[in-house]
Every structure is written in C-alpha cells, then in structure tokens.
Design an enzyme around this catalytic site. Structure first.
Site, PDB file in Angstrom:
ATOM      1  CG  ASP A 105      -1.306   0.954   7.980  1.00  0.00           C
ATOM      2  OD1 ASP A 105      -1.078   1.809   7.094  1.00  0.00           O
ATOM      3  OD2 ASP A 105      -1.330  -0.262   7.757  1.00  0.00           O
ATOM      4  CG  ASP A 114       0.832 -11.714   7.738  1.00  0.00           C
ATOM      5  OD1 ASP A 114       0.223 -10.915   6.991  1.00  0.00           O
ATOM      6  OD2 ASP A 114       1.303 -11.370   8.844  1.00  0.00           O
ATOM      7  CG  HIS A 138      -0.889  -7.845   7.172  1.00  0.00           C
ATOM      8  ND1 HIS A 138       0.417  -7.746   7.604  1.00  0.00           N
ATOM      9  CD2 HIS A 138      -0.911  -7.184   5.980  1.00  0.00           C
ATOM     10  CE1 HIS A 138       1.121  -7.061   6.726  1.00  0.00           C
ATOM     11  NE2 HIS A 138       0.346  -6.711   5.731  1.00  0.00           N
TER      12      HIS A 138
HETATM   13  P1  PGA Z   1       2.438  -4.340  -0.302  1.00  0.00           P
HETATM   14  O1  PGA Z   1       1.868  -4.534   1.135  1.00  0.00           O
HETATM   15  O2  PGA Z   1       1.443  -3.549  -1.061  1.00  0.00           O
HETATM   16  O3  PGA Z   1       3.731  -3.566  -0.117  1.00  0.00           O
HETATM   17  O4  PGA Z   1       2.653  -5.709  -0.876  1.00  0.00           O
HETATM   18  C1  PGA Z   1       0.538  -4.909   1.270  1.00  0.00           C
HETATM   19  C2  PGA Z   1       0.207  -5.060   2.736  1.00  0.00           C
HETATM   20  O5  PGA Z   1       1.091  -5.427   3.521  1.00  0.00           O
HETATM   21  O6  PGA Z   1      -0.947  -4.816   3.093  1.00  0.00           O
END
Ligand code: PGA
Length: 241
Positions: free
Chosen positions: A66, A134, A136
């Site tokens: 992304d 959440d 995702h």
């Molecule tokens: P993070 O994010 O590795 O910074 O905790 C993970 C994500 O949002 O997929």
C-alpha cells in the site's frame, strides 16, 4: 490453514519471521512486502543476513501492499521512502524489481488495476502482513469486501490515530486515503506470513484466529487461506482461549 507460532517478545517474533522468510530469499522468488513498525525487526535481519552472508536479491522481485494517497515519494513517511530507508537501500535488489503502489497520479483507480495486473503476471510467493488494531490487513479496513482488488480507500479513524505517531503526533498531517492491495489480491499470494506483537493487537488477533470469518475483521479471511503462518508474542496472544 493457519500455523500459529507463539514467541516471548518482538525480538523473538522477528527471529522466527526471518527463519520463515529465509526460505524465500532465492533467485526468482517474489516477495510481498509491508510497512509499519512490525516488519522493522525482520527487515533488519534481512539486511544483516545480506551483509554477513551475501544473500543476494538481484533476482528477487517485490510488491508492496500500500501507499498513502497524496504523499510524494520524497516524503519521509511515504511507504516508498520507508521501504528504501529500511530495506531496499541496504540490499542489492534492483530498483526496477521493486514495486510500491503510487499514491499520486491522474487516475488512481486505473493505476490500481494495472498494479493487480502486474501481480497476476508475477504471483507473490510469500506475503508479509501486519495487522491493524481494528483487524485491517494492508489498508483494508473493516467492511472491505473479501474479493476486493487493489483500490483507493479512506482510512478508518482508528488507523489515522494509530499512525499519528509518524506525523509529529499531529492528526491533521496524517493522510486520510491510501491505495491498497485488496483482500482478494492478498489472498492470491501462495503463502502468507503475518506478525502481530503488543497488547494493542490482542483483540484483533483473537478475532482473526477465533472469530467468525466476517468483514468486520478483515484478517479473519486468512482462516480460508491454505498456507498462513501467524507469529505472535505473549502480549498479542493474551486474549486467546
Ligand atoms: P504496525 O501497523 O506494524 O505499525 O503496528 C500494522 C498495520 O497497521 O497493518
């Protein structure tokens, strides 16, 4: 099928992730890469392995998950910059072998379709994932259809809050949209490696592994993939039954 590996902490989780990833660091392999705090330990181990053991990435290709909409690649928080800073600049992968979706352009949806076409032509051998608090995966927020392709999406409030730390803790500086591989795109990867550490991931991890397969927890769809490894530390495993 989900193979769950439990580790003590983030460092051990990164060691285990590297053990899994190492099998794929061979000519011809296609890596699906991720950004965020989670993969940093793994990337540090990949860089060390390249420097100390000479593991070559010259014939490896990569596709990232992304990118924020609207950030130029020169912005330090763009995922393009993140990948160069934390991995690509320290290994011998040719720039043309790396792909990060672009969040800039006249027709982001057309670019997103083209990204899926490139992945279809060059299937991902192992997709690395984090998980949002959440639930995702990539920027596929709760409610995203399981068959989605790469698309432009609005970020959930909780994601904007979670990512505020990268933007001077100023919520107004966090982009509100992103281009993301869809859940359908991610599910095409031949193998998936998801790392989750820390107590703020515990609820999402429980829903992913023990909850119903439902769009309210995007990661729950991984229960249907045939080759998933989930590496979690004690804090992220705290709510598991
Ligand atoms: P993070 O994010 O590795 O910074 O905790 C993970 C994500 O949002 O997929």
């Amino acid at each position: 099928m989900i193979n769950v590996i439990r580790t003590k902490d983030y460092e051990e989780a990164s060691d285990k992730a590297f053990e899994v990833m190492k099998e794929y660091l061979r000519p011809g392999k296609v890596l699906g890469l991720a950004t965020g705090s989670t993969p940093l330990g793994l990337y540090a181990r990949m860089v060390k392995d390249h420097q100390e053991n000479g593991t070559s990435y010259k014939e490896i290709r990569s596709f990232n998950l992304d990118e924020y909409v609207g950030l130029p690649i020169t912005h330090p928080e763009s995922y393009y910059a993140f990948m160069h800073h934390n991995l690509f600049d320290h290994i011998d992968i040719p720039e043309e072998n790396t792909h990060v979706p672009s969040g800039l352009g006249e027709d982001l949806e057309a670019q997103a379709r083209h990204y899926d076409e490139m992945i279809d032509a060059c299937p991902v051998d192992i997709q690395l994932l984090g998980i949002g608090s959440d639930g995702h995966i990539a920027f596929n927020e709760p409610g995203t259809p399981f068959d989605s392709g790469t698309h432009v999406t609005d970020l959930a409030e909780s994601t904007i809050r979670d990512n505020c730390r990268f933007f001077d803790n100023d919520i107004t500086k966090v982009p509100t949209q992103a281009v993301t591989q869809g859940i359908g795109t991610i599910m095409k990867a031949k193998a998936i490696l998801l790392i989750a550490t820390g107590s703020n991931k515990a609820k999402a991890v429980k829903e992913m592994l023990e909850g119903p397969i439902d769009v309210s927890c995007p990661a729950s769809i991984l229960q249907k993939h045939e080759n998933v490894t989930v590496i979690i530390d004690e804090d992220a495993a705290a709510l598991l039954g």
